[in-house]
Design an enzyme around this catalytic site. Structure first.
Site, PDB file in Angstrom:
ATOM      1  N   TRP A 140      29.436  66.981   1.728  1.00 31.98           N
ATOM      2  CA  TRP A 140      28.825  66.720   0.419  1.00 31.98           C
ATOM      3  C   TRP A 140      27.828  65.570   0.489  1.00 31.98           C
ATOM      4  O   TRP A 140      28.056  64.581   1.178  1.00 31.98           O
ATOM      5  CB  TRP A 140      29.928  66.369  -0.575  1.00 31.98           C
ATOM      6  CG  TRP A 140      29.455  65.686  -1.815  1.00 31.98           C
ATOM      7  CD1 TRP A 140      29.204  64.344  -1.980  1.00 31.98           C
ATOM      8  CD2 TRP A 140      29.163  66.295  -3.067  1.00 31.98           C
ATOM      9  NE1 TRP A 140      28.770  64.093  -3.267  1.00 31.98           N
ATOM     10  CE2 TRP A 140      28.737  65.276  -3.953  1.00 31.98           C
ATOM     11  CE3 TRP A 140      29.222  67.613  -3.532  1.00 31.98           C
ATOM     12  CZ2 TRP A 140      28.385  65.526  -5.277  1.00 31.98           C
ATOM     13  CZ3 TRP A 140      28.868  67.871  -4.850  1.00 31.98           C
ATOM     14  CH2 TRP A 140      28.459  66.830  -5.705  1.00 31.98           C
ATOM     15  N   ASP A 143      23.670  60.851  -4.317  1.00 33.49           N
ATOM     16  CA  ASP A 143      22.552  59.919  -4.458  1.00 33.49           C
ATOM     17  C   ASP A 143      21.928  59.491  -3.131  1.00 33.49           C
ATOM     18  O   ASP A 143      22.642  59.118  -2.205  1.00 33.49           O
ATOM     19  CB  ASP A 143      23.015  58.634  -5.151  1.00 33.49           C
ATOM     20  CG  ASP A 143      23.680  58.885  -6.482  1.00 33.49           C
ATOM     21  OD1 ASP A 143      23.708  60.036  -6.933  1.00 33.49           O
ATOM     22  OD2 ASP A 143      24.187  57.911  -7.064  1.00 33.49           O
ATOM     23  N   TRP A 181      32.623  66.209  -3.949  1.00 32.22           N
ATOM     24  CA  TRP A 181      32.567  64.748  -4.042  1.00 32.22           C
ATOM     25  C   TRP A 181      33.909  64.122  -3.693  1.00 32.22           C
ATOM     26  O   TRP A 181      34.942  64.489  -4.233  1.00 32.22           O
ATOM     27  CB  TRP A 181      32.150  64.321  -5.447  1.00 32.22           C
ATOM     28  CG  TRP A 181      31.941  62.836  -5.579  1.00 32.22           C
ATOM     29  CD1 TRP A 181      30.775  62.160  -5.441  1.00 32.22           C
ATOM     30  CD2 TRP A 181      32.948  61.844  -5.854  1.00 32.22           C
ATOM     31  NE1 TRP A 181      30.972  60.796  -5.625  1.00 32.22           N
ATOM     32  CE2 TRP A 181      32.299  60.582  -5.874  1.00 32.22           C
ATOM     33  CE3 TRP A 181      34.320  61.888  -6.080  1.00 32.22           C
ATOM     34  CZ2 TRP A 181      32.975  59.384  -6.120  1.00 32.22           C
ATOM     35  CZ3 TRP A 181      35.006  60.700  -6.317  1.00 32.22           C
ATOM     36  CH2 TRP A 181      34.322  59.472  -6.335  1.00 32.22           C
ATOM     37  N   PHE A 213      29.742  53.050  -2.722  1.00 33.41           N
ATOM     38  CA  PHE A 213      28.884  53.715  -3.689  1.00 33.41           C
ATOM     39  C   PHE A 213      27.414  53.355  -3.421  1.00 33.41           C
ATOM     40  O   PHE A 213      27.082  52.721  -2.432  1.00 33.41           O
ATOM     41  CB  PHE A 213      29.293  53.329  -5.107  1.00 33.41           C
ATOM     42  CG  PHE A 213      30.450  54.149  -5.656  1.00 33.41           C
ATOM     43  CD1 PHE A 213      31.267  54.913  -4.849  1.00 33.41           C
ATOM     44  CD2 PHE A 213      30.717  54.144  -7.016  1.00 33.41           C
ATOM     45  CE1 PHE A 213      32.317  55.657  -5.351  1.00 33.41           C
ATOM     46  CE2 PHE A 213      31.764  54.882  -7.546  1.00 33.41           C
ATOM     47  CZ  PHE A 213      32.565  55.644  -6.727  1.00 33.41           C
ATOM     48  N   SER A 214      26.555  53.722  -4.344  1.00 29.51           N
ATOM     49  CA  SER A 214      25.111  53.638  -4.128  1.00 29.51           C
ATOM     50  C   SER A 214      24.591  52.202  -4.062  1.00 29.51           C
ATOM     51  O   SER A 214      25.225  51.279  -4.566  1.00 29.51           O
ATOM     52  CB  SER A 214      24.371  54.390  -5.234  1.00 29.51           C
ATOM     53  OG  SER A 214      24.639  55.766  -5.153  1.00 29.51           O
ATOM     54  N   ARG A 274      27.391  48.938 -11.126  1.00 34.92           N
ATOM     55  CA  ARG A 274      27.106  49.503  -9.812  1.00 34.92           C
ATOM     56  C   ARG A 274      25.618  49.687  -9.520  1.00 34.92           C
ATOM     57  O   ARG A 274      24.754  49.421 -10.326  1.00 34.92           O
ATOM     58  CB  ARG A 274      27.817  50.846  -9.669  1.00 34.92           C
ATOM     59  CG  ARG A 274      27.529  51.874 -10.749  1.00 34.92           C
ATOM     60  CD  ARG A 274      28.310  53.149 -10.434  1.00 34.92           C
ATOM     61  NE  ARG A 274      28.199  54.161 -11.464  1.00 34.92           N
ATOM     62  CZ  ARG A 274      29.111  54.370 -12.407  1.00 34.92           C
ATOM     63  NH1 ARG A 274      30.186  53.611 -12.469  1.00 34.92           N
ATOM     64  NH2 ARG A 274      28.940  55.329 -13.294  1.00 34.92           N
ATOM     65  N   ASP A 275      25.388  50.174  -8.284  1.00 33.64           N
ATOM     66  CA  ASP A 275      24.096  50.667  -7.800  1.00 33.64           C
ATOM     67  C   ASP A 275      23.029  49.584  -7.684  1.00 33.64           C
ATOM     68  O   ASP A 275      21.947  49.684  -8.284  1.00 33.64           O
ATOM     69  CB  ASP A 275      23.578  51.806  -8.691  1.00 33.64           C
ATOM     70  CG  ASP A 275      24.587  52.908  -8.911  1.00 33.64           C
ATOM     71  OD1 ASP A 275      25.534  52.989  -8.119  1.00 33.64           O
ATOM     72  OD2 ASP A 275      24.438  53.680  -9.868  1.00 33.64           O
ATOM     73  N   GLU A 326      22.713  54.685 -14.502  1.00 34.69           N
ATOM     74  CA  GLU A 326      22.989  54.558 -13.077  1.00 34.69           C
ATOM     75  C   GLU A 326      21.690  54.388 -12.289  1.00 34.69           C
ATOM     76  O   GLU A 326      20.591  54.587 -12.807  1.00 34.69           O
ATOM     77  CB  GLU A 326      23.740  55.802 -12.558  1.00 34.69           C
ATOM     78  CG  GLU A 326      25.110  55.997 -13.162  1.00 34.69           C
ATOM     79  CD  GLU A 326      25.859  57.166 -12.544  1.00 34.69           C
ATOM     80  OE1 GLU A 326      27.007  56.976 -12.136  1.00 34.69           O
ATOM     81  OE2 GLU A 326      25.283  58.276 -12.472  1.00 34.69           O
TER      82      GLU A 326
END
Length: 579
Positions: A140, A143, A181, A213-214, A274-275, A326
């Protein structure tokens, strides 16, 4: 793929099993498997309808990795490799679900199919795998993360650089243990032309702070962080019990990373935090970090990439708030024909997209190193792409010649886990260059295919193929239909009077996997269209106004490739695109 995946060549299902896995059943939900032989991989059988099994990988009585895998209960959809690295590895497996629905633990299909092997098959067998879009070798992907360009002769933070011929680095949210995911890590690919991508080893893996995460990467030309001149510094969200921001650095051009011992570097009590997107602001001579926090963006600054100070917030009452904000970005772009520059704040949102699910909105204004000020009224919402499958748009750091190059995740959270592929899921959009243009009193983001796409054109041909670019010169309103012998079709319509462009995929092929898939998407054209550029790949159509005032990206899953094109109100030229 080359290098890292040269050894992963043989068919997994045909590998000779050294021995059937003999589990030690400890309860209705708990089993252990001892891997005693010195093979490189254990091939884990996956069944996507099965519930997740939690696996701890133990060596010398220590947990070295944890992962979640949908181990096969009744049948095997595909295999994924777990690298063992050394013998005497113990898999401690906890199954979820009730045995009345999954059956007795000892009878599960996974025990018969689990194999030890020195190889793993990465040969593409998916009829929907794109031919010229970036995809993961298996598993998978969502982003795009940490994208940057490393020239052959990097210089300073002023953006000037040495000769061309550098490398584009693309990291991405990756699950190496299934095509849905889970198990978020940073996968990694590199390219010298933005089109042909070479798979690299996993860049950043989960740790005690959480899964990965991103985030973003910057090239620290002036060694502000103390990791060395031209060190690549990555920022990412550690997704544990809470979401916190962490960093890592690379001194080999982004191939391998060392995590910062002071992680996390920023924390918050907000759940959706996040991100991180980081860039150098030359006027204040400080690093800027954008963070998505609930339904706003927070702006931080730093002199050394380690100590961060909050500067401001943006987002209250501005734009669309139908879902969580996001994957932010913030950069300056030229305004066509004016000699001016303005700042663009990118805000990806899910749900809440214009056609449901996920999408990319943006705001235009000014940024002084401390605060972003939007020039539009709060109720104005601007979308970067008017298709259903364009999300998590972020730009490359350090791109050459002052370019602002972006990639997007080509899917939608409404059905991303359900699209009809197995070996892999999801691709990135083609690379796009951005600028700004005006229409009336508003300034909009211009989007054009990156110049590298021109090099992919073959000689003109009459036949539509599964991987091609179609250039349509328009005389006014037009209808364009792509079709195959099965009666499946995609209909596009340009209405010159209304200044709209639409794409109807309700009869495009397989639309059964999600009630949210069949749809018609419509975009404003901000003036008259003279030429359309359509990029067709096995499972996607990306439509652009040649002047960059409209972009639309939609997935399609025809039972056979579209091989017919009908144009009313224009003339089409077809260019094949090959690898």
């Amino acid at each position: 793929m080359k290098k890292f995946f040269l050894t992963l060549m043989l068919v997994a299902a045909c590998c000779v099993a050294k021995a059937q896995m003999v589990p030690c059943i400890l309860s209705d939900r708990h089993a252990m498997v001892r891997l005693g032989e010195a093979e490189r991989y254990v091939l884990l059988p996956v069944e996507e309808k099965a519930e997740i099994a939690n696996i701890k990988v133990l060596r010398n009585n220590h947990t070295v990795e944890t992962l979640n895998v949908r181990l096969a209960v009744d049948k095997v959809d595909y295999f994924v490799p777990l690298e063992i690295a050394q013998p005497s590895t113990l898999l401690d497996i906890h199954f979820n679900g009730d045995r009345r629905t999954k059956g007795a633990l000892k009878e599960l299909a996974c025990w018969k199919e689990m194999k030890l092997s020195n190889t793993f098959d990465t040969q593409n067998r998916e009829r929907f795998r794109p031919l010229y879009h970036h995809t993961p070798v298996y598993g998978w992907m969502n982003d795009p993360n940490g994208m940057f360009y490393m020239p052959s002769s990097p210089t300073g933070n002023d953006g000037q650089e040495g000769p061309a011929g550098g490398v584009w680095h693309l990291y991405y949210q990756w699950n190496p243990y299934g095509s849905m995911w889970e198990n978020m890590t940073w996968g990694h690919s590199t390219s010298t032309d933005l089109i042909h991508w070479e798979a690299q080893p996993t860049a950043i893996k989960a740790d005690a702070l959480g899964t990965i995460f991103s985030g973003s990467c910057v090239v620290d030309h002036e060694n502000t962080a103390g990791f060395g001149k031209d060190a690549v510094v990555a920022f990412y969200t550690s997704a544990g019990e809470s979401q916190t921001q962490s960093m890592a650095h690379s001194t080999d051009g982004g191939r391998t990373f060392t995590k910062y011992e002071g992680n996390p570097v920023i924390t918050s009590n907000v759940p959706d935090f996040r991100d991180p997107k980081v860039f150098w602001h030359k006027d204040t001579k400080r690093w800027i970090m954008m963070l998505a926090v609930g339904q706003e963006m927070q702006i931080y600054s730093s002199a050394d990439l380690k100590q961060w100070t909050m500067e401001s917030r943006f987002g209250q009452e501005y734009g669309c708030h139908g879902g969580v904000w996001e994957c932010p970005d913030l950069f300056e772009l030229p305004v066509r024909g004016t000699g001016q520059k303005k700042w663009v704040l990118v805000c990806n949102i899910n749900p809440g997209g214009i056609f449901g699910g996920s999408a990319t909105q943006y705001f235009v204004g000014q940024f002084d190193g401390h605060k972003f000020t939007c020039e539009s009224k709060p109720e104005v919402t601007k979308w970067m792409d008017y298709g259903k499958d364009h999300y998590a748009t972020v730009s490359f750091d350090n791109a050459p010649e002052g370019r602002r190059v972006v990639l997007a995740w080509m899917s939608n959270w409404q059905y991303a886990n359900e699209v009809p592929t197995k070996q892999f899921r999801s691709a990135n959009s083609i690379p796009r260059d951005l600028d700004l243009f005006t229409d009336g009193t508003e300034t909009y983001c211009g989007v054009v295919p990156s110049e590298e796409m021109l090099s992919m054109r073959g000689k003109q041909q009459k036949q539509l193929t599964e991987a091609c670019e179609v250039v349509v010169n328009l005389k006014g309103s037009a209808d364009i239909t792509l079709a195959n012998a099965k009666g499946e079709q995609v209909t596009m319509r340009y209405d010159a009077q209304k200044q709209t462009f639409s794409m109807d995929r309700t009869k495009s092929g397989d639309v059964s996997f999600s009630e949210n898939f069949a749809c018609t998407t419509t975009a404003p054209t901000h003036g008259q269209l003279k030429q359309l550029r359509l990029f067709i790949d096995r499972c996607s159509i990306e439509a652009f106004d040649a002047d960059g005032r409209m972009a639309m990206t939609n997935l399609v899953f025809p039972s056979e490739p579209y091989n017919q094109i009908k144009v009313k109100g224009g003339k089409a030229t077809i260019y094949p695109i090959g690898r």
